[in-house]
Write a protein that holds these residues in place. Structure first.
Motif, PDB file in Angstrom:
ATOM      1  N   SER A 288      73.063 -32.214 -21.436  1.00  0.00           N
ATOM      2  CA  SER A 288      73.942 -32.394 -22.589  1.00  0.00           C
ATOM      3  C   SER A 288      74.964 -31.256 -22.692  1.00  0.00           C
ATOM      4  CB  SER A 288      73.108 -32.463 -23.867  1.00  0.00           C
ATOM      5  OG  SER A 288      73.931 -32.537 -25.010  1.00  0.00           O
ATOM      6  N   LEU A 289      76.236 -31.577 -22.587  1.00  0.00           N
ATOM      7  CA  LEU A 289      77.295 -30.574 -22.689  1.00  0.00           C
ATOM      8  C   LEU A 289      77.343 -29.922 -24.075  1.00  0.00           C
ATOM      9  CD1 LEU A 289      79.440 -29.211 -20.982  1.00  0.00           C
ATOM     10  CD2 LEU A 289      81.057 -30.987 -21.681  1.00  0.00           C
ATOM     11  N   PRO A 290      77.115 -30.681 -25.165  1.00  0.00           N
ATOM     12  CA  PRO A 290      77.087 -30.029 -26.480  1.00  0.00           C
ATOM     13  C   PRO A 290      76.024 -28.939 -26.589  1.00  0.00           C
ATOM     14  CG  PRO A 290      77.344 -32.383 -26.754  1.00  0.00           C
ATOM     15  CD  PRO A 290      77.082 -32.161 -25.297  1.00  0.00           C
ATOM     16  N   LEU A 291      74.882 -29.119 -25.895  1.00  0.00           N
ATOM     17  CA  LEU A 291      73.865 -28.068 -25.895  1.00  0.00           C
ATOM     18  C   LEU A 291      74.392 -26.824 -25.194  1.00  0.00           C
ATOM     19  CD1 LEU A 291      71.070 -26.792 -26.166  1.00  0.00           C
ATOM     20  CD2 LEU A 291      70.370 -28.055 -24.115  1.00  0.00           C
ATOM     21  N   TRP A 292      75.067 -26.993 -24.060  1.00  0.00           N
ATOM     22  CA  TRP A 292      75.579 -25.848 -23.324  1.00  0.00           C
ATOM     23  C   TRP A 292      76.742 -25.190 -24.056  1.00  0.00           C
ATOM     24  CZ3 TRP A 292      72.580 -23.657 -20.026  1.00  0.00           C
ATOM     25  CH2 TRP A 292      71.591 -24.414 -19.404  1.00  0.00           C
ATOM     26  N   ALA A 293      77.406 -25.952 -24.918  1.00  0.00           N
ATOM     27  CA  ALA A 293      78.425 -25.343 -25.777  1.00  0.00           C
ATOM     28  C   ALA A 293      77.783 -24.352 -26.744  1.00  0.00           C
ATOM     29  CB  ALA A 293      79.177 -26.424 -26.550  1.00  0.00           C
ATOM     30  N   ILE A 294      76.611 -24.719 -27.271  1.00  0.00           N
ATOM     31  CA  ILE A 294      75.886 -23.809 -28.167  1.00  0.00           C
ATOM     32  C   ILE A 294      75.373 -22.608 -27.385  1.00  0.00           C
ATOM     33  CG2 ILE A 294      74.009 -23.587 -29.835  1.00  0.00           C
ATOM     34  CD1 ILE A 294      74.108 -26.602 -30.232  1.00  0.00           C
ATOM     35  N   VAL A 295      74.875 -22.857 -26.157  1.00  0.00           N
ATOM     36  CA  VAL A 295      74.396 -21.755 -25.312  1.00  0.00           C
ATOM     37  C   VAL A 295      75.507 -20.731 -25.091  1.00  0.00           C
ATOM     38  CG1 VAL A 295      73.650 -21.126 -22.982  1.00  0.00           C
ATOM     39  CG2 VAL A 295      72.596 -23.087 -24.133  1.00  0.00           C
ATOM     40  N   ALA A 296      76.698 -21.227 -24.731  1.00  0.00           N
ATOM     41  CA  ALA A 296      77.831 -20.329 -24.461  1.00  0.00           C
ATOM     42  C   ALA A 296      78.190 -19.520 -25.700  1.00  0.00           C
ATOM     43  CB  ALA A 296      79.039 -21.137 -23.985  1.00  0.00           C
ATOM     44  N   ALA A 297      78.227 -20.182 -26.863  1.00  0.00           N
ATOM     45  CA  ALA A 297      78.580 -19.482 -28.102  1.00  0.00           C
ATOM     46  C   ALA A 297      77.508 -18.467 -28.488  1.00  0.00           C
ATOM     47  CB  ALA A 297      78.786 -20.494 -29.224  1.00  0.00           C
ATOM     48  N   HIS A 298      76.245 -18.870 -28.374  1.00  0.00           N
ATOM     49  CA  HIS A 298      75.131 -17.999 -28.771  1.00  0.00           C
ATOM     50  C   HIS A 298      75.073 -16.755 -27.873  1.00  0.00           C
ATOM     51  CE1 HIS A 298      70.776 -18.172 -30.553  1.00  0.00           C
ATOM     52  NE2 HIS A 298      71.367 -17.020 -30.752  1.00  0.00           N
ATOM     53  N   PHE A 299      75.197 -16.960 -26.555  1.00  0.00           N
ATOM     54  CA  PHE A 299      75.204 -15.845 -25.609  1.00  0.00           C
ATOM     55  C   PHE A 299      76.369 -14.900 -25.899  1.00  0.00           C
ATOM     56  CE2 PHE A 299      76.781 -13.843 -21.756  1.00  0.00           C
ATOM     57  CZ  PHE A 299      75.636 -13.338 -21.161  1.00  0.00           C
ATOM     58  N   SER A 300      77.551 -15.467 -26.074  1.00  0.00           N
ATOM     59  CA  SER A 300      78.753 -14.658 -26.273  1.00  0.00           C
ATOM     60  C   SER A 300      78.709 -13.888 -27.587  1.00  0.00           C
ATOM     61  CB  SER A 300      79.997 -15.553 -26.232  1.00  0.00           C
ATOM     62  OG  SER A 300      80.066 -16.261 -25.017  1.00  0.00           O
ATOM     63  N   TYR A 301      78.288 -14.572 -28.656  1.00  0.00           N
ATOM     64  CA  TYR A 301      78.200 -13.904 -29.957  1.00  0.00           C
ATOM     65  C   TYR A 301      77.220 -12.738 -29.893  1.00  0.00           C
ATOM     66  CZ  TYR A 301      76.997 -12.983 -34.802  1.00  0.00           C
ATOM     67  OH  TYR A 301      76.749 -12.362 -35.995  1.00  0.00           O
ATOM     68  N   ASN A 302      76.067 -12.954 -29.242  1.00  0.00           N
ATOM     69  CA  ASN A 302      75.072 -11.892 -29.183  1.00  0.00           C
ATOM     70  C   ASN A 302      75.530 -10.717 -28.332  1.00  0.00           C
ATOM     71  OD1 ASN A 302      73.353 -13.282 -30.852  1.00  0.00           O
ATOM     72  ND2 ASN A 302      71.567 -13.018 -29.548  1.00  0.00           N
ATOM     73  N   TRP A 303      76.372 -10.986 -27.328  1.00  0.00           N
ATOM     74  CA  TRP A 303      76.890  -9.876 -26.535  1.00  0.00           C
ATOM     75  C   TRP A 303      77.690  -8.927 -27.434  1.00  0.00           C
ATOM     76  CZ3 TRP A 303      76.366  -9.445 -21.045  1.00  0.00           C
ATOM     77  CH2 TRP A 303      76.957  -8.299 -20.520  1.00  0.00           C
TER      78      TRP A 303
END
Length: 495
Positions: A288-303
């Motif tokens: 699911s691409l929407p799931l990976w959209a959340i992954v990208a945002a979550h990873f980036s925000y936490n960085w």
């Protein structure tokens, strides 16, 4: 074929199919009152639970200053001479009865980082167990375990560095299940048009826990000794566990004191969003691409978040020669701003959806952009302020405060796209999002061998670039409606 939102034809656009109010033709009970409701009582109890969790997480960073013999770290001093030293009065601690240890800077780094090595392991298992067995006991025992291990911290420190590192990793294991478990509970408790409010209230405890525990830990160390930091917060965690087990239920149907009106309201609002399947659609989920959209945002925000949490104070101490840790109020102000922003943005997000009929995905995208681009801008700005530490504190506060908008952006988008599997989805995204806490400080240290302002500008630029990438990826590929694979008929077709 039929539209996912009743009352809309299959030819309607994606934005229209995602507009609120949801489930327009589905039988729904009238919205239950907020005052004294079971769902808001759950949000408040969860708020205090996450308050305790973050107090247990950050108290070591304050106590460690008092645990280490100051003479040990002198050889590791990398303070730059680019900025003039700010005059500070060196006050002798009122109480110095706590034992001191000879731990160098590298050892302290391993102690502080060991938490994440446990934390990353239990994210996905926590979501899976919460999906199968419910989140109440999992979250409760996660907090209890962390509290008990915190009480044992002085003993572990006495046994040696290895014992303390293992103990902190075990604390991470306990805390790792808590966010997925809470997300799993909200999948059964949060009506779609109240998600932003309820989740922002519950997770805002993380910020207030930081706000209170930083200065309070310093005060305890000042007037008592560092061991009481762990005793106090450990006991508070145990008290919270007792209240949680007594007052909370996994689902509205089994809650002892919930009103019939509220129960019907919650159940009817979630009627067409939850799946009764026992099997978990792992393959469609991971595709699911929407799931990976959340992954990208979550990873980036936490960085960026961990950069602000750990590296900017270091920059202020070693480059600007002003230690924000010496002023508990200044340490807490950024997190107070984030806490306030989380609460207000949650109210605003649901208001826009319910009253102004904004689509879910529109609200998520806008709030996420503000919550990720804003911190990136001020993080970069922090690298170009010269030796003005007052401006550095202001930029830190603005960056952390604006990040609070993400609580109504990617942070709860798991519940929008797959409420039945929200705990598992959060476990997946938080696994990736834990990596920045483990590798970010190491990379920053390797990029600043000479400890100059220019080197630190590179660190801030990297963090900001990652944040902008995450914001852009989420904006392009995120969704706001329940995905096909998250419904009972996910093997069929749905527009």
């Amino acid at each position: 074929m039929r539209s996912p939102v009743r009352g809309l034809s299959p030819s309607d656009s994606e934005e229209a199919s995602d507009s609120t109010p949801l489930l327009q033709d589905a039988p729904r009970a009238e919205a239950a009152p907020v005052c004294c409701s079971a769902r808001y009582n759950l949000a408040i109890l969860a708020f205090f639970g996450f308050f305790v969790l973050y107090a247990l997480r950050v108290n070591l960073s304050v106590a460690l200053v008092d645990m280490v013999d100051s003479n040990t770290t002198l050889v590791d001093n990398r303070t730059s001479k680019e900025c003039a030293e700010h005059s500070t009065s060196n006050k002798v601690l009122h109480n110095q009865t706590g034992k001191r240890y000879h731990w160098d800077a590298e050892t302290q780094g391993w102690i502080l980082g060991s938490f994440f090595y446990g934390y990353i392991i239990t994210q996905i298992p926590g979501g899976y167990i919460a999906r199968k067995m419910g989140g109440k006991l999992l979250l409760g025992f996660g907090v209890l375990g962390t509290a008990v291990f915190t009480l044992l911290t002085p003993i572990a420190a006495d046994l040696g560095v290895g014992a303390l590192i293992v103990l902190r990793a075990l604390e991470g294991l306990g805390e790792g299940v808590t966010f997925p478990a809470m997300h799993a509970m909200w999948s059964s408790w949060a009506p779609p048009l109240e998600r932003s409010k309820l989740l922002s209230i519950s997770y805002a405890g993380t910020q207030l826990g930081t706000v209170i525990s930083l200065p309070l830990s310093g005060i305890i160390c000042f007037y008592m000794n560092w061991t009481y930091v762990f005793y106090l917060f450990g006991v508070v965690g145990i008290i919270w566990f007792i209240l949680w087990i007594w007052l909370v239920s996994d689902i509205p149907e089994t809650h002892k004191t919930i009103s019939h009106c509220e129960k019907e309201y919650i159940i009817s609002s979630l009627k067409n969003q939850l799946s009764s399947q026992k099997s978990i659609p792992w393959i469609p989920m991971l595709k699911s691409l929407p799931l990976w959209a959340i992954v990208a945002a979550h990873f980036s925000y936490n960085w960026t978040f961990y950069t602000l949490l750990t590296l900017l104070p270091t920059y202020m101490k070693e480059i600007l020669r002003f230690s924000v840790q010496k002023n508990g109020i200044l340490s807490a102000v950024p997190y107070f701003g984030s806490w306030l922003c989380m609460i207000l943005s949650g109210q605003a997000a649901d208001y826009l959806r319910a009253k102004w009929n904004f689509s879910t995905i529109c609200v998520r995208r806008v709030f996420n952009l503000i919550g990720m681009i804003g911190p990136a801008v001020f993080l970069v700005a922090a690298g170009f302020i010269g030796c003005d530490y007052s401006l550095a504190v202001a930029f830190l506060t603005l960056s952390t405060t604006l990040g609070g908008f993400c609580s109504s952006g990617y942070s709860i988008n798991h519940l929008d796209i797959a409420p039945s599997y929200a705990g598992i989805l959060l476990g997946i995204t938080n696994t990736f999002a834990t990596i920045p806490g483990m590798v970010g400080p190491v990379i920053a240290r390797s990029l600043t061998p000479e400890n100059t302002i220019r080197e630190w500008q590179t660190v801030f630029w990297i963090a900001a670039t990652i944040n902008v990438f995450g914001a852009a990826f989420f904006t392009l590929f995120a969704k706001g409606e329940v995905q096909n694979w998250a419904l009972d008929d996910h093997h069929g077709h749905r527009n």
